[in-house]
Design an enzyme around this catalytic site. Structure first.
Site, PDB file in Angstrom:
ATOM      1  N   TYR A 142      46.989  34.230  29.313  1.00 20.68           N
ATOM      2  CA  TYR A 142      45.730  34.912  28.560  1.00 20.68           C
ATOM      3  C   TYR A 142      45.846  34.609  26.947  1.00 20.68           C
ATOM      4  O   TYR A 142      44.704  34.727  26.200  1.00 20.68           O
ATOM      5  CB  TYR A 142      45.480  36.590  28.659  1.00 20.68           C
ATOM      6  CG  TYR A 142      44.732  36.289  30.269  1.00 20.68           C
ATOM      7  CD1 TYR A 142      45.469  35.789  31.181  1.00 20.68           C
ATOM      8  CD2 TYR A 142      43.715  36.738  30.541  1.00 20.68           C
ATOM      9  CE1 TYR A 142      44.536  36.107  32.410  1.00 20.68           C
ATOM     10  CE2 TYR A 142      42.711  36.954  31.566  1.00 20.68           C
ATOM     11  CZ  TYR A 142      43.675  36.196  32.493  1.00 20.68           C
ATOM     12  OH  TYR A 142      42.867  36.520  34.297  1.00 20.68           O
ATOM     13  N   LYS A 187      56.844  34.045  39.477  1.00 14.28           N
ATOM     14  CA  LYS A 187      57.525  33.004  40.224  1.00 14.28           C
ATOM     15  C   LYS A 187      59.034  32.954  39.880  1.00 14.28           C
ATOM     16  O   LYS A 187      59.043  31.464  38.746  1.00 14.28           O
ATOM     17  CB  LYS A 187      56.653  32.187  39.743  1.00 14.28           C
ATOM     18  CG  LYS A 187      56.385  30.549  40.324  1.00 14.28           C
ATOM     19  CD  LYS A 187      55.848  30.615  41.903  1.00 14.28           C
ATOM     20  CE  LYS A 187      55.962  29.085  42.192  1.00 14.28           C
ATOM     21  NZ  LYS A 187      56.204  29.480  43.410  1.00 14.28           N
ATOM     22  N   ASP A 219      53.254  33.344  44.690  1.00 13.55           N
ATOM     23  CA  ASP A 219      53.081  32.179  46.695  1.00 13.55           C
ATOM     24  C   ASP A 219      52.842  33.365  47.907  1.00 13.55           C
ATOM     25  O   ASP A 219      51.962  33.177  48.548  1.00 13.55           O
ATOM     26  CB  ASP A 219      53.261  31.295  46.829  1.00 13.55           C
ATOM     27  CG  ASP A 219      54.512  31.087  45.884  1.00 13.55           C
ATOM     28  OD1 ASP A 219      56.024  32.308  45.886  1.00 13.55           O
ATOM     29  OD2 ASP A 219      55.263  30.153  46.532  1.00 13.55           O
ATOM     30  N   ASP A 243      45.315  39.406  38.099  1.00 14.40           N
ATOM     31  CA  ASP A 243      44.609  38.951  38.200  1.00 14.40           C
ATOM     32  C   ASP A 243      43.621  38.487  39.213  1.00 14.40           C
ATOM     33  O   ASP A 243      42.958  38.725  39.612  1.00 14.40           O
ATOM     34  CB  ASP A 243      44.277  37.931  36.952  1.00 14.40           C
ATOM     35  CG  ASP A 243      42.562  37.298  36.657  1.00 14.40           C
ATOM     36  OD1 ASP A 243      41.440  38.457  36.751  1.00 14.40           O
ATOM     37  OD2 ASP A 243      42.410  36.202  37.004  1.00 14.40           O
ATOM     38  N   ASP A 247      41.658  40.257  42.914  1.00 11.79           N
ATOM     39  CA  ASP A 247      40.679  39.970  43.461  1.00 11.79           C
ATOM     40  C   ASP A 247      40.601  39.841  45.112  1.00 11.79           C
ATOM     41  O   ASP A 247      40.057  40.517  45.601  1.00 11.79           O
ATOM     42  CB  ASP A 247      40.119  38.354  43.125  1.00 11.79           C
ATOM     43  CG  ASP A 247      39.160  38.540  41.848  1.00 11.79           C
ATOM     44  OD1 ASP A 247      39.010  39.668  40.967  1.00 11.79           O
ATOM     45  OD2 ASP A 247      37.886  37.739  41.762  1.00 11.79           O
TER      46      ASP A 247
HETATM   47  C1  IPM Z   1      38.920  40.991  35.439  1.00  8.73           C
HETATM   48  C2  IPM Z   1      38.190  39.890  35.042  1.00  8.73           C
HETATM   49  C3  IPM Z   1      38.650  39.071  33.599  1.00  8.73           C
HETATM   50  C4  IPM Z   1      39.915  38.518  33.543  1.00  8.73           C
HETATM   51  C5  IPM Z   1      37.710  38.077  32.627  1.00  8.73           C
HETATM   52  C6  IPM Z   1      36.037  38.663  32.730  1.00  8.73           C
HETATM   53  C7  IPM Z   1      38.530  37.933  31.846  1.00  8.73           C
HETATM   54  O1  IPM Z   1      38.422  38.755  35.853  1.00  8.73           O
HETATM   55  O2  IPM Z   1      39.507  41.929  34.442  1.00  8.73           O
HETATM   56  O3  IPM Z   1      40.208  40.565  35.811  1.00  8.73           O
HETATM   57  O4  IPM Z   1      40.565  37.814  34.036  1.00  8.73           O
HETATM   58  O5  IPM Z   1      40.802  39.408  32.759  1.00  8.73           O
HETATM   59 MN    MN Z   2      39.214  39.088  36.943  1.00 14.15          MN
END
Ligand code: IPM
Ligand code: MN
Length: 353
Positions: A142, A187, A219, A243, A247
């Site tokens: 990032y 990894k 993975d 990240d 999700d």
């Molecule tokens: C999160 C989001 C952010 C990230 C984006 C919006 C930049 O997806 O907080 O997980 O990738 O960190």
């Molecule tokens: Mn995210």
């Protein structure tokens, strides 16, 4: 307790869910005799439109002067579909994390019994799953050196020893407070940065003899969180892996709209939902305010207001049990509740408790 809270609603559904988060904080303050003040500031696409900067200096100052930041979400499709855009709302979020030194992002993953069926995973596999992902938040790809021209582009996945040590310390300490099981996700079979993470984690292990530490490739981990979520207690991982993994782990809870997080580090701590700004739903009273409300609960608990935090969680549980839910988790044929109605129900529950 007196708390000065910076409120950053951001874009998309942000302002709507933030209203409910603040509403709940106000009810808690009244009920328990606290003095919370709220200072709103702009960020994201809103701030680009207003002043050309997604994290303006004034917003930074409001955050630095506050005891805590309550943040909602940023992002706008106008920028997503324009690879040439010079400034993007997400840069505001990244600048905020960097400037506030928020290197540790704590993303708890838990299940609600009444929502097990909302997960695409099997109930019997999920029941009782309860772990936390500690995502490194201010390093890695990032923030590493970037380059882009028409024929070549790269991002650098760079980590230094102090960056790795401080996040691992947070993770080991979390493990000590929980079930003393830490999984370092990397990894290391391919990436040099991961090998340094693993080396440093192994060096630190003897300082935490009570913690069982294991190592898992990303993975494999991304499969195991779904096939065996109860295996995990504390996961620590670098920025990009964290990240993606978080999700994925929202499938365990049943909806992205239920996952709160805290970001901790050098300056003001920040509390925010894991989900994004869901622009398609903006202004439609559709978004689930629970992740924002649970982020407020994490804020309260951060300051030792555990009874207050517990009551907020109890109110959320009660709303789910009573089927007062936004559409994405509503039972088939159940009554329709919007963002406002769910937030109000939870606030009323707290007031009456
Ligand atoms: C999160 C989001 C952010 C990230 C984006 C919006 C930049 O997806 O907080 O997980 O990738 O960190
Ligand atoms: Mn995210």
């Amino acid at each position: 307790m007196k708390l000065n809270i910076a409120v950053l609603p951001g874009d998309g559904i942000g302002p709507e869910i933030m209203k409910e988060g603040v509403k709940v904080m106000k009810v808690v303050a009244d009920k328990f005799g606290h003095e919370f003040s709220f200072n709103e500031a702009i960020c994201g696409a809103h701030a680009i439109d207003a002043v050309g900067d997604p994290f303006p200096e004034e917003t930074f100052k409001t955050c630095m002067d506050a005891d805590a930041v309550l943040f909602a979400a940023v992002g706008d499709p106008r920028f997503d579909n324009d690879p040439t855009a010079k400034v993007r709302p997400e840069q505001g979020l990244l600048a905020m994390r960097k400037k506030l030194g928020l290197f540790a992002n704590v993303r708890p993953v838990a299940t609600f019994d009444c929502l097990l069926h909302k997960s695409p995973l099997k109930d019997e596999l999920l029941k009782g799953a309860d772990f936390v992902v500690i995502r490194e938040l201010t390093g890695g790809m990032y923030f590493g050196e970037k380059y882009q021209d028409n024929d070549k582009a790269y991002d650098t996945d760079i980590y230094t020893r102090p960056e790795i040590e401080r996040i691992l310390k947070v993770a080991f300490e979390f493990a000590m407070k929980r079930n003393k099981h830490l999984t370092v996700v990397d990894k290391a079979n391919v990436l040099a940065s991961s090998r340094l993470w693993r080396q440093i984690a192994k060096e630190m292990e003897p300082q935490y003899p009570e913690v069982t530490t294991d190592y898992m490739f990303i993975d494999n981990a991304s499969m195991r969180v779904l096939t065996e979520p109860r295996f995990f207690d504390v996961i620590v991982t670098e920025n990009t892996f964290g990240d993606i993994l978080t999700d994925e782990t929202s499938c365990i809870t049943g909806s992205m709209g239920l996952q709160p997080s805290s970001s901790l580090g050098e300056h003001t701590p920040l509390f925010e939902p894991v989900h994004g700004s869901w622009p398609q739903a903006a202004g439609k009273n559709l978004a689930n305010p629970v992740a924002q409300i649970l982020s407020a609960a994490m804020l309260l608990e951060h300051f030792g207001l555990n009874e207050e935090g517990a009551l907020v969680r109890k109110a959320v549980d009660a709303s789910l049990d009573a089927n007062v839910r936004t559409p994405e988790i509503q039972v088939e044929g159940g009554a329709q509740y919007g963002t406002k109605e769910v937030g109000q129900w939870i606030a009323d529950y707290i007031a009456k408790a």
